[in-house]
Design a protein around this motif. Structure first.
Motif, PDB file in Angstrom:
ATOM      1  N   GLY A  75       0.817  -1.207   0.000  1.00 19.71           N
ATOM      2  CA  GLY A  75       0.000   0.000   0.000  1.00 19.71           C
ATOM      3  C   GLY A  75       0.850   1.255   0.000  1.00 19.71           C
ATOM      4  O   GLY A  75       2.067   1.212   0.258  1.00 19.71           O
ATOM      5  N   THR A  76       0.192   2.384  -0.282  1.00 23.25           N
ATOM      6  CA  THR A  76       0.905   3.668  -0.329  1.00 23.25           C
ATOM      7  C   THR A  76       0.352   4.672   0.674  1.00 23.25           C
ATOM      8  O   THR A  76       0.932   5.720   0.881  1.00 23.25           O
ATOM      9  CB  THR A  76       0.816   4.282  -1.747  1.00 23.25           C
ATOM     10  OG1 THR A  76      -0.570   4.357  -2.124  1.00 23.25           O
ATOM     11  CG2 THR A  76       1.560   3.440  -2.758  1.00 23.25           C
ATOM     12  N   VAL A 103       0.916  -4.759   6.762  1.00 16.52           N
ATOM     13  CA  VAL A 103       2.177  -5.437   7.060  1.00 16.52           C
ATOM     14  C   VAL A 103       1.893  -6.935   7.034  1.00 16.52           C
ATOM     15  O   VAL A 103       1.076  -7.429   7.803  1.00 16.52           O
ATOM     16  CB  VAL A 103       2.726  -5.023   8.437  1.00 16.52           C
ATOM     17  CG1 VAL A 103       3.975  -5.835   8.782  1.00 16.52           C
ATOM     18  CG2 VAL A 103       3.045  -3.534   8.463  1.00 16.52           C
ATOM     19  N   ILE A 104       2.546  -7.640   6.113  1.00 17.82           N
ATOM     20  CA  ILE A 104       2.364  -9.085   6.010  1.00 17.82           C
ATOM     21  C   ILE A 104       3.573  -9.766   6.649  1.00 17.82           C
ATOM     22  O   ILE A 104       4.706  -9.546   6.224  1.00 17.82           O
ATOM     23  CB  ILE A 104       2.199  -9.516   4.543  1.00 17.82           C
ATOM     24  CG1 ILE A 104       0.969  -8.814   3.932  1.00 17.82           C
ATOM     25  CG2 ILE A 104       2.090 -11.035   4.423  1.00 17.82           C
ATOM     26  CD1 ILE A 104       0.827  -9.023   2.439  1.00 17.82           C
ATOM     27  N   HIS A 151      -3.361  -2.607   8.719  1.00 16.18           N
ATOM     28  CA  HIS A 151      -3.618  -4.043   8.901  1.00 16.18           C
ATOM     29  C   HIS A 151      -2.288  -4.745   9.194  1.00 16.18           C
ATOM     30  O   HIS A 151      -1.265  -4.406   8.591  1.00 16.18           O
ATOM     31  CB  HIS A 151      -4.197  -4.682   7.645  1.00 16.18           C
ATOM     32  CG  HIS A 151      -5.537  -4.171   7.224  1.00 16.18           C
ATOM     33  ND1 HIS A 151      -5.721  -2.911   6.694  1.00 16.18           N
ATOM     34  CD2 HIS A 151      -6.762  -4.765   7.246  1.00 16.18           C
ATOM     35  CE1 HIS A 151      -7.000  -2.742   6.400  1.00 16.18           C
ATOM     36  NE2 HIS A 151      -7.669  -3.844   6.726  1.00 16.18           N
ATOM     37  N   ILE A 152      -2.328  -5.739  10.068  1.00 13.77           N
ATOM     38  CA  ILE A 152      -1.176  -6.615  10.305  1.00 13.77           C
ATOM     39  C   ILE A 152      -1.675  -8.029  10.010  1.00 13.77           C
ATOM     40  O   ILE A 152      -2.617  -8.498  10.655  1.00 13.77           O
ATOM     41  CB  ILE A 152      -0.676  -6.504  11.759  1.00 13.77           C
ATOM     42  CG1 ILE A 152      -0.261  -5.049  12.054  1.00 13.77           C
ATOM     43  CG2 ILE A 152       0.473  -7.473  12.013  1.00 13.77           C
ATOM     44  CD1 ILE A 152      -0.122  -4.744  13.535  1.00 13.77           C
ATOM     45  N   SER A 156       3.849  -9.137  15.752  1.00 14.82           N
ATOM     46  CA  SER A 156       2.496  -8.593  15.519  1.00 14.82           C
ATOM     47  C   SER A 156       1.938  -7.959  16.790  1.00 14.82           C
ATOM     48  O   SER A 156       1.224  -6.955  16.725  1.00 14.82           O
ATOM     49  CB  SER A 156       1.553  -9.689  15.002  1.00 14.82           C
ATOM     50  OG  SER A 156       1.392 -10.711  15.959  1.00 14.82           O
ATOM     51  N   ARG A 157       2.276  -8.521  17.961  1.00 12.24           N
ATOM     52  CA  ARG A 157       1.698  -7.991  19.206  1.00 12.24           C
ATOM     53  C   ARG A 157       2.161  -6.567  19.478  1.00 12.24           C
ATOM     54  O   ARG A 157       1.359  -5.669  19.699  1.00 12.24           O
ATOM     55  CB  ARG A 157       2.063  -8.911  20.385  1.00 12.24           C
ATOM     56  CG  ARG A 157       1.294 -10.219  20.377  1.00 12.24           C
ATOM     57  CD  ARG A 157       1.544 -11.054  21.616  1.00 12.24           C
ATOM     58  NE  ARG A 157       2.748 -11.860  21.504  1.00 12.24           N
ATOM     59  CZ  ARG A 157       2.829 -13.033  20.859  1.00 12.24           C
ATOM     60  NH1 ARG A 157       1.776 -13.529  20.255  1.00 12.24           N
ATOM     61  NH2 ARG A 157       3.956 -13.714  20.809  1.00 12.24           N
ATOM     62  N   ARG A 158       3.480  -6.359  19.428  1.00 11.82           N
ATOM     63  CA  ARG A 158       3.987  -5.007  19.720  1.00 11.82           C
ATOM     64  C   ARG A 158       3.609  -4.022  18.628  1.00 11.82           C
ATOM     65  O   ARG A 158       3.299  -2.861  18.899  1.00 11.82           O
ATOM     66  CB  ARG A 158       5.510  -5.045  19.891  1.00 11.82           C
ATOM     67  CG  ARG A 158       5.881  -5.421  21.328  1.00 11.82           C
ATOM     68  CD  ARG A 158       7.220  -4.831  21.687  1.00 11.82           C
ATOM     69  NE  ARG A 158       8.271  -5.714  21.195  1.00 11.82           N
ATOM     70  CZ  ARG A 158       9.565  -5.386  21.209  1.00 11.82           C
ATOM     71  NH1 ARG A 158       9.924  -4.188  21.641  1.00 11.82           N
ATOM     72  NH2 ARG A 158      10.463  -6.233  20.793  1.00 11.82           N
ATOM     73  N   LEU A 159       3.628  -4.496  17.396  1.00  9.77           N
ATOM     74  CA  LEU A 159       3.270  -3.609  16.281  1.00  9.77           C
ATOM     75  C   LEU A 159       1.803  -3.181  16.402  1.00  9.77           C
ATOM     76  O   LEU A 159       1.458  -2.020  16.134  1.00  9.77           O
ATOM     77  CB  LEU A 159       3.517  -4.342  14.962  1.00  9.77           C
ATOM     78  CG  LEU A 159       3.589  -3.495  13.697  1.00  9.77           C
ATOM     79  CD1 LEU A 159       4.683  -2.440  13.783  1.00  9.77           C
ATOM     80  CD2 LEU A 159       3.819  -4.387  12.470  1.00  9.77           C
ATOM     81  N   ALA A 160       0.940  -4.099  16.841  1.00 12.09           N
ATOM     82  CA  ALA A 160      -0.483  -3.771  17.005  1.00 12.09           C
ATOM     83  C   ALA A 160      -0.656  -2.762  18.141  1.00 12.09           C
ATOM     84  O   ALA A 160      -1.451  -1.822  18.039  1.00 12.09           O
ATOM     85  CB  ALA A 160      -1.281  -5.036  17.287  1.00 12.09           C
TER      86      ALA A 160
END
Ligand SMILES: [Zn+2]
Length: 306
Positions: A44-45, A50-51, A76-77, A90-94
């Motif tokens: 995305g731009t 984040v995959i 989105h993660i 994913s936990r910290r990024l969320a």
């Protein structure tokens, strides 16, 4: 050790623009099982998906956040599967971004009935590298669409390497996690891995018109259908080799791995042994072989001839 892809040497923590609106950041976790490290994709731009955030590593977290340009945010993660090299960050990024974590389910989701039985019996071991605490905010089913700002992903449940493994279709490109990789055949280790599921997932993807695969480790795959054919053939030839070896008498997975994987370096032999066990479990349920005694990782198996 021979480098399986000397041309693939991205810089750790640096965003490479690999397609329009798609960037890849390499995590700092190289190993024999992860190759250069985990590929984290940013799609995305404006609102970014984040995959596979990757391992819970502060440097990788900082690298991902540093890719965000003015006007961009993580919306989105998405996690392909609950292995420790893909899901934990994913936990910290969320927490930091407020974005939800999407996945097929927790670390036990999508496990086949046979593998549930084997896991319950405790006889096959396994479970290495599993993010047992993984719990997504949003469950994505097979066939679901994840729609973001200027992008759309189709969820395809592709168990085999892991029960909760999903692949994500983006136009004619697929984010294929660890199901398909260009530099190595994928590990299938019971009870998280299931060879019957693996073959079915490969055959299902083979029937679709993909142009390119972006894997969890290693370079993009530009001839993905040919790679799927190779993977399917490779597994079938391993099966043939195992049955041929068992014609000389019953043997355990370790002995068979040493007879069949003659060019594999010593540090990869445990993984090779798990792959052979996956075949033996699959062949047991196809009534081609039978364990002598209970079905266990250490069991000797006999070829059943009819
Ligand atoms: Zn991985």
């Amino acid at each position: 050790m021979i480098d399986p892809d000397p041309d693939f040497k991205p810089l750790v923590g640096v965003a490479d623009e690999i397609d329009q609106g798609l960037r890849r950041v390499l995590a700092p976790n190289p190993s024999p099982m992860t190759f250069r490290g985990t590929n984290t994709y940013l799609l995305g731009t404006r609102g970014i998906a984040v995959i596979d955030p990757g391992p819970d590593d502060p440097a990788h977290l900082a690298a991902l956040l540093a890719t965000l340009l003015p006007g961009q945010h993580i919306s989105h993660i998405i996690v392909t599967h609950a292995h420790l090299d893909h899901s934990p960050l994913s936990r910290r990024l969320a927490r930091i971004t407020g974005a939800p974590v999407l996945a097929f389910g927790d670390a036990l989701a999508g496990r086949s009935a046979i593998m549930q039985q084997l896991a319950a019996s405790g006889l096959v071991g396994g479970g290495e590298g599993v993010d047992a605490a993984f719990a997504p905010d949003v469950i994505t089913q097979d066939g679901a669409e994840i729609v973001g700002d200027g992008w759309r992903l189709e969820v395809i449940h592709t168990p085999g390497h892991f029960g909760n493994h999903i692949s994500l279709g983006w136009n004619d490109t697929l984010f294929c996690g660890d199901l398909v990789m260009g530099w190595a055949s994928s590990l299938v280790s019971p009870p998280d891995g299931d060879l019957s599921d693996f073959m079915a997932s490969c055959r299902r993807l083979r029937a679709m018109p993909w142009r390119r695969f972006h894997p969890g480790h290693g370079a993009a795959i530009d001839a993905p259908l040919a790679r799927l054919d190779w993977l399917i053939d490779h597994r079938l030839s391993r099966e043939t080799a195992i049955l041929a070896a068992l014609n000389e008498g019953p043997a355990c997975s370790q002995a068979l791995a040493h007879r069949i994987y003659t060019t594999t370096p010593a540090h990869l032999m445990p993984a090779a042994t798990r792959n052979v066990l996956a075949h033996l479990v699959d062949l047991t349920f196809k009534s081609a072989v039978a364990p002598i005694g209970p079905l266990a990782a250490s069991a000797r198996f006999a070829h059943l001839k009819n």
